[in-house]
Every structure is written in C-alpha cells, then in structure tokens.
Design a protein around this motif. Sequence first.
Motif, PDB file in Angstrom:
ATOM      1  N   ARG A   1      51.055  51.378  46.098  1.00  0.00           N
ATOM      2  CA  ARG A   1      49.758  50.698  46.157  1.00  0.00           C
ATOM      3  C   ARG A   1      49.239  50.336  44.772  1.00  0.00           C
ATOM      4  NH1 ARG A   1      45.490  53.536  50.031  1.00  0.00           N
ATOM      5  NH2 ARG A   1      44.346  51.687  49.336  1.00  0.00           N
TER       6      ARG A   1
ATOM      7  N   ARG B   1      50.977  47.176  43.439  1.00  0.00           N
ATOM      8  CA  ARG B   1      50.532  45.946  44.101  1.00  0.00           C
ATOM      9  C   ARG B   1      49.259  45.393  43.476  1.00  0.00           C
ATOM     10  NH1 ARG B   1      51.494  47.373  50.517  1.00  0.00           N
ATOM     11  NH2 ARG B   1      53.769  47.101  50.502  1.00  0.00           N
ATOM     12  N   TYR B   2      48.349  46.287  43.125  1.00  0.00           N
ATOM     13  CA  TYR B   2      47.110  45.834  42.502  1.00  0.00           C
ATOM     14  C   TYR B   2      47.346  45.405  41.056  1.00  0.00           C
ATOM     15  CZ  TYR B   2      44.922  48.062  46.563  1.00  0.00           C
ATOM     16  OH  TYR B   2      44.561  48.414  47.841  1.00  0.00           O
ATOM     17  N   MET B   3      48.158  46.172  40.343  1.00  0.00           N
ATOM     18  CA  MET B   3      48.410  45.857  38.933  1.00  0.00           C
ATOM     19  C   MET B   3      49.058  44.494  38.744  1.00  0.00           C
ATOM     20  SD  MET B   3      49.822  49.382  37.243  1.00  0.00           S
ATOM     21  CE  MET B   3      48.815  50.857  37.086  1.00  0.00           C
TER      22      MET B   3
ATOM     23  N   LEU C   1      48.797  41.761  40.164  1.00  0.00           N
ATOM     24  CA  LEU C   1      47.964  40.572  40.328  1.00  0.00           C
ATOM     25  C   LEU C   1      47.449  40.035  38.996  1.00  0.00           C
ATOM     26  CD1 LEU C   1      45.864  41.701  43.445  1.00  0.00           C
ATOM     27  CD2 LEU C   1      47.909  40.253  43.398  1.00  0.00           C
TER      28      LEU C   1
ATOM     29  N   GLU D   1      37.291  45.527  30.990  1.00  0.00           N
ATOM     30  CA  GLU D   1      38.209  46.468  31.637  1.00  0.00           C
ATOM     31  C   GLU D   1      37.674  47.896  31.718  1.00  0.00           C
ATOM     32  OE1 GLU D   1      42.745  48.018  30.997  1.00  0.00           O
ATOM     33  OE2 GLU D   1      42.355  45.882  30.679  1.00  0.00           O
TER      34      GLU D   1
ATOM     35  N   LEU E   1      35.041  50.567  39.537  1.00  0.00           N
ATOM     36  CA  LEU E   1      36.015  50.460  40.624  1.00  0.00           C
ATOM     37  C   LEU E   1      36.546  51.827  41.053  1.00  0.00           C
ATOM     38  CD1 LEU E   1      37.934  47.264  39.445  1.00  0.00           C
ATOM     39  CD2 LEU E   1      36.284  47.459  41.308  1.00  0.00           C
TER      40      LEU E   1
ATOM     41  N   TYR F   1      42.763  54.059  43.282  1.00  0.00           N
ATOM     42  CA  TYR F   1      43.319  52.712  43.405  1.00  0.00           C
ATOM     43  C   TYR F   1      42.438  51.660  42.727  1.00  0.00           C
ATOM     44  CZ  TYR F   1      46.258  55.125  46.717  1.00  0.00           C
ATOM     45  OH  TYR F   1      47.129  56.019  47.285  1.00  0.00           O
ATOM     46  N   GLY F   2      41.150  51.949  42.604  1.00  0.00           N
ATOM     47  CA  GLY F   2      40.282  51.037  41.877  1.00  0.00           C
ATOM     48  C   GLY F   2      40.673  50.935  40.410  1.00  0.00           C
TER      49      GLY F   2
ATOM     50  N   CYS G   1      42.880  48.063  39.682  1.00  0.00           N
ATOM     51  CA  CYS G   1      42.282  46.742  39.860  1.00  0.00           C
ATOM     52  C   CYS G   1      41.518  46.264  38.634  1.00  0.00           C
ATOM     53  CB  CYS G   1      41.328  46.745  41.060  1.00  0.00           C
ATOM     54  SG  CYS G   1      42.114  47.140  42.635  1.00  0.00           S
TER      55      CYS G   1
ATOM     56  N   PRO H   1      43.448  43.310  36.521  1.00  0.00           N
ATOM     57  CA  PRO H   1      43.369  41.970  37.111  1.00  0.00           C
ATOM     58  C   PRO H   1      41.988  41.345  36.991  1.00  0.00           C
ATOM     59  CG  PRO H   1      44.596  43.425  38.560  1.00  0.00           C
ATOM     60  CD  PRO H   1      44.047  44.282  37.465  1.00  0.00           C
ATOM     61  N   VAL H   2      40.938  42.139  37.185  1.00  0.00           N
ATOM     62  CA  VAL H   2      39.575  41.606  37.060  1.00  0.00           C
ATOM     63  C   VAL H   2      39.344  41.069  35.651  1.00  0.00           C
ATOM     64  CG1 VAL H   2      37.137  42.248  37.022  1.00  0.00           C
ATOM     65  CG2 VAL H   2      38.597  43.057  38.876  1.00  0.00           C
TER      66      VAL H   2
END
Length: 461
Positions: free
Chosen positions: A364, A367-369, A371, A407, A414, A421-422, A425, A428-429
């Motif tokens: 998981r 997958r977020y990283m 992006l 960041e 997050l 998991y935040g 993220c 990407p933000v």
Amino acid sequence: MEHVQKSALFETMPIPRAVLALSVPTVLSSLVMVLYNLADTYFVGRLNDPVQNSAVTLAAPVLLAFNAVNNLFGVGASSMMSRALGSKNFDTVRRSSAFGFYCALICGALFSVAATLFRPALLVLLGADAVTTQATSQYLHWTVTFGAVPAILNVVLAYLVRAEGATLHASIGTMSGCALNIVLDPIFILSWGLDMGAAGAGLATFLSNCVACLYFFVLLLVRRGRTYVCLNPALARPQGAIVRGVFGVGVPASIQNLLNVTGMTVLNNFTSVFGPDAIAAMGISYKISMIPMYIAMGVSQGLMPLVSYNYGAGNVPRLKRAVLFAAKISLAFMTAVTVCYFFASGTLVGLFMKTEAVVAYGSRLLRYMCLAQPFLCLDFLAVGVFQACGLGRYSLLFAVLRKIVLEIPALYVLNRLFPLYGLACAQPVAEVVLAGAAVIILARLFRRMDAEGTPLAQGRR
C-alpha cells in the motif's frame, strides 16, 4: 583534438544526440546507484530480521546528508566549471575544480568526526530505540566514521569530471564502486559469509567507495594535461569570483539536501511508532521508489553541462531545445513506471522480504509513493536548469517549497487523517504543486532569456 570534440558536443551536435550522449551514461550510473542502494536492503532483507533492515532505514538520513557536501562543492563547482568552459575561461575551470575538491575533502573529514563524537544523540534523533540502536550504530560505524570521506569524494569527483563532458568516465567511476558493493554485500551480510548483518552492509559500502575514489585518482593521473579537472592544492586558494560562483549554486543545493534529510528524519520518526515491520516496509518501499527517481535525476545531471555551457556561451535557443527534449523523454518514462509500480507493488516489495506484515504494509505504501513520479521528474529538471545557469535562489525556493511549506506539514496532517499510509501520500501532494511551479518558472525564465540574453552574453555585447 579532445577540446574540439567536447566543443562539438556542446555547440553543434544535434540536440537529441547531445542530450543522450550526456544523459545515458549518467542514467546508467544512476541505475547502478539504485542497485547499490537496493543491495543493502535486499541482502539484509534475506535475513528476515526486521531489526537489521530497520537499521539500514534509520541510518539513511545520515547517508543522505553526505549530499549536502556533494551538492555544495560538487554541484557548485561543476556548474562554475561548465559556465567557464562556455566562456573559454580555462583558468577558472581549473581553479574551481581544485577549490571544490579540497573543500569537499575537509568537510567530509569534519562530518566523520562530528557524527562519531555525537553518535548517541544522533541515534536518538534518527528514531532508533532500545531494539534498533545497536544494529544502527554498527552500520553507521562503517558508512560514516570510516566511510564519509570516500563516499563524498567519490560523488564530487564524478561531478567535476562530468562538468567538462566526460560523462562516460564519471559513470564508470561511480559504477565501479557500486558493482563492487553488490558483490561484497552477500559475502559480508549473510550467514554463509561473514554473517555481519547490517554492519556488513556498511563495510561493503565503505570499501566500494574507496575503490571508486581510486578510479578517479588514476583517471586524472592518466589524463594529466588533457583535462581541466585539477587537484593541485596551490590552485585551491579561495578567490572571490570562484567562491561566489561555487557557493551561489552550491549553498542552495546543499540546503535543499539538508531539508531532504530533515524530511526523511521526520518520516522515520513517524513510522517508528508503528514498529519494526512498518519501518522495514517504509524503507523497502522508499528504496523501490528511488529507481525511477534516480533515473530522472540522471537525466537532469547529464543535461547540466550542456545547459551550463550554452548559458555561458549565450546560445539560448540550443539551451531551450535541450531542456524541452529532456522533459519529453523523462515525463513519458516516469508515467509508464508509475503505472507498472501501482499494479505490481506487492510483488516488488515481496522481492525484498517475505514477512507477511512487511509485504502488506509495503504494498500500500508503494502505491501511494509512486504517484509522485511523473511530477517529480519536472521538478528535478527545473532544479537542474537553475543550478546549471547559476540561479541558486530558484533551486533554494523549490527546496523550501517542497519540504518546509508542503511535504513536512503534509506528513503531520495526513498521518493524523490516515495513520501510517498518509505518510506515503505527502510526497505526491508536494510534487504536484512543485511541477506546476516548475513549468511556470521555466517558461518565464526562457522568455526573459529570449528578451535579454544570458548575463555572460550581455557582457560580450
């Protein structure tokens, strides 16, 4: 003849060929660097001991901090060298390389001493606890106490050699050390060898960096009289124009790296709350996400001598075409990688550790990283252009935006909204915002160059 060939590369060779000639060796070197970074994680992961893997993850910010010195004197001196080559000021090229080398040597030694003297406080800062302190300390013993100087000089020498267009030699030097590290890792880490665990990974890293430095010293000795890279201590004496030129680019690049270290330290401290499995998963996911990141960085670093030279020569149209071509190939590649990573995240994490909890976390997180990757390549490219043109204030602006404004605050927010998991993220933000800023600032910079020319070109009018 050699100088004529280098001038043709920078001045007349078709843009796709010139960009590829400079970038491909750097990208290959970056790929080997990725394998080198992954090797420690992979072979330590073969032990199936999250504590040993956590040691490598927790120590990562200290190794990343080496880049503060690398960027200060490697990026700063190489940018100064390439711009001086473009304006045919060869004495400045030699003096810039000598100044950068000896400053890096002194700072590397000071880094080693400071990190050793303050080791207990450093371990607490990194997020090590009673379980992970010993393994982390053993890894730092080889990579920092003994390894800081060769690790820093290896990278700085590659920058200096690359500045005059010798990207192949720069890459061979870097790759020679990386290849040796990959060979030595299993011997030093695994039970069938010396069974040293994380400490063995650190010892392999130290020896491989020593070999890379040896390659560059032999190269410069053989090419003496045919290279502008100079290690004569008499030419390292500080001169105002050289110090301003090196520090004008190097200081912002160094601050950018220190902010990256801060961000990684904050990330590791947040992750450590969730235990060794989560730390190991975060470290593995981060290392996997570094593969495309290093490729994008390789394109940016390979492009820098071409941009610097043409900026110094006042050839704005060629500079612009090179940057736009590099942006197209980087963006296409990074988009394809993102798609692959998103759908194969579990398989990729499982290559490094078979522990069920680590794979579940890591799948998981990756997958977020991933992006962030398409946006990250535009950010790297923009910062490379700023550094190549001596516009350190812009690269500093991006560093502050990325870590301080975007960041690190995103990590806090997050992680509260989506625990653990935040954290994945946040990047990407930040990169989405920075990619937009990169496009806007580069467009404005190119318009200003079209209207006014470069500063050095103006001085020749």
